[in-house]
Scaffold this motif. Structure first.
Motif, mmCIF file in Angstrom:
data_model
loop_
_atom_site.group_PDB
_atom_site.id
_atom_site.type_symbol
_atom_site.label_atom_id
_atom_site.label_comp_id
_atom_site.label_asym_id
_atom_site.label_seq_id
_atom_site.Cartn_x
_atom_site.Cartn_y
_atom_site.Cartn_z
ATOM 1 N N PHE A 1 -7.099 32.620 14.431
ATOM 2 C CA PHE A 1 -7.136 31.778 15.620
ATOM 3 C C PHE A 1 -7.457 30.324 15.322
ATOM 4 O O PHE A 1 -7.562 29.511 16.240
ATOM 5 N N SER A 2 -7.606 30.015 14.039
ATOM 6 C CA SER A 2 -7.762 28.607 13.670
ATOM 7 C C SER A 2 -6.516 27.808 14.055
ATOM 8 O O SER A 2 -6.589 26.590 14.230
ATOM 9 N N GLU B 1 -13.912 28.875 14.870
ATOM 10 C CA GLU B 1 -14.501 30.020 14.164
ATOM 11 C C GLU B 1 -14.616 29.689 12.672
ATOM 12 O O GLU B 1 -14.430 28.549 12.266
ATOM 13 N N LEU B 2 -14.935 30.684 11.866
ATOM 14 C CA LEU B 2 -15.261 30.439 10.465
ATOM 15 C C LEU B 2 -14.155 29.717 9.693
ATOM 16 O O LEU B 2 -14.413 28.737 8.983
ATOM 17 N N VAL B 3 -12.940 30.203 9.804
ATOM 18 C CA VAL B 3 -11.843 29.588 9.044
ATOM 19 C C VAL B 3 -11.610 28.148 9.488
ATOM 20 O O VAL B 3 -11.399 27.256 8.659
ATOM 21 N N ARG B 4 -11.664 27.905 10.781
ATOM 22 C CA ARG B 4 -11.459 26.553 11.297
ATOM 23 C C ARG B 4 -12.544 25.615 10.784
ATOM 24 O O ARG B 4 -12.257 24.482 10.371
ATOM 25 N N ALA C 1 -14.914 33.940 3.023
ATOM 26 C CA ALA C 1 -14.665 35.360 2.775
ATOM 27 C C ALA C 1 -15.977 36.136 2.651
ATOM 28 O O ALA C 1 -16.105 37.255 3.162
ATOM 29 N N LEU C 2 -16.964 35.535 1.990
ATOM 30 C CA LEU C 2 -18.259 36.195 1.823
ATOM 31 C C LEU C 2 -18.952 36.399 3.167
ATOM 32 O O LEU C 2 -19.553 37.456 3.413
#
Length: 223
Positions: free
Chosen positions: A168-169, A175-178, A198-199
Motif C-alpha cells: 500500500f506504499s 506504513e513500514l515500506v513507505r 523486513a526484520l
C-alpha cells in the motif's frame, strides 16, 4: 564495479526511529481490515453453505472475484477508480483498510465454510433430536467447534494480510515500506533500510504466530 561493499549496520540501526512510525499504520490497516473482513467472511461463508442457490451464487461470485484478483489491483481500484465513480476522493488509509477487508473476507469466507462443513452431520442431527432448533444447534453445537478448527487458517490469513500492507506504499499510506522509501530517498541506504523493514515485519508476524499458538492450545484444551 565495487565488489567490496560492506553492510552498514550503523545505517541499518539508524533507520529504526524513522521506521517505527510506520508500525502503527501497518497494524491499524491490517487489524482494522481483518476485523471487518472477519464479519464479511462469516456472512458470505454462511451464504456459501446455504441450500438456496440464489444465496449461494452471489457468495461464490464475491469469493472468486476477490480471491482471483491481486490485492494491489484492488487497492488501486478503490483509491483511484472509485473516486471517479463517486465524485469524491477516498482517503488512503480508508482505501487500505477496505482492500484488506474485502480481500481477507473472501478468504475467510472459505475458511468459515470449510470449518462448518467439517463438523460431522451426526452432531447436528443429535442436537435436533434433543429438542434444539436449527439455529440453536448451530449456535451452541456447530459454531463453537467450527471456530476452534478455524483458528490456524484464520491466523495464517492474518499474517498474510499484515504482509499485504507492504503493497500500500503505492497509494502513499505511511506504513513500514513507505517510511522506508522516504528515508532511503535522503540517505541512499536501500539495502540496510529494507533489511530493517523486513526484520520488523518478521517480528510482528512472529509475535502474532506465538499469540495464535497459545489461543490454539487453549482452544484444544477446552475441547
Amino acid at each position: 564495479m565495487d565488489v567490496n561493499f560492506q553492510f552498514d549496520w550503523s545505517a541499518a540501526f539508524g533507520s529504526i526511529p524513522y521506521l517505527l512510525p510506520g508500525i502503527p499504520w501497518t497494524l491499524l490497516i491490517s487489524f482494522g481490515g481483518l476485523a471487518i473482513g472477519f464479519f464479511i467472511g462469516i456472512f458470505f461463508g454462511l451464504l456459501r453453505i446455504s441450500p438456496l442457490r440464489w444465496l449461494r451464487w452471489p457468495a461464490i461470485f464475491y469469493v472468486e472475484v476477490f480471491r482471483g484478483t491481486p490485492i494491489l489491483v484492488q487497492v488501486l481500484f478503490i483509491f483511484y477508480g472509485l473516486p471517479q465513480l463517486l465524485g469524491s476522493p477516498i482517503n488512503a488509509l480508508v482505501a487500505g483498510i477496505a482492500a484488506i477487508a474485502i480481500n481477507s473476507g473472501a478468504y475467510i469466507s472459505e475458511i468459515v465454510r470449510g470449518g462448518v462443513q467439517s463438523i460431522e452431520r451426526g452432531q447436528r442431527e443429535a442436537s435436533l433430536s434433543l429438542g434444539l432448533s436449527r439455529t440453536q444447534a448451530f449456535r451452541y453445537v456447530i459454531w463453537p467447534q467450527a471456530l476452534r478448527r478455524m483458528i490456524p487458517p484464520l491466523g495464517n490469513q492474518g499474517i498474510i494480510s499484515i504482509k499485504d500492507t507492504s503493497l500500500f506504499s503505492v497509494i502513499g499510506v505511511g506504513e513500514l515500506v513507505r517510511q522506508g522509501q522516504i528515508y532511503i530517498a535522503t540517505t541512499f541506504t536501500a539495502l540496510e533500510v529494507y533489511f530493517m523493514v523486513a526484520l520488523m515485519y518478521l517480528v510482528i508476524t512472529w509475535t502474532l504466530s506465538l499469540i495464535l499458538r497459545q489461543i490454539e492450545r487453549r482452544g484444544l484444551a477446552g475441547q
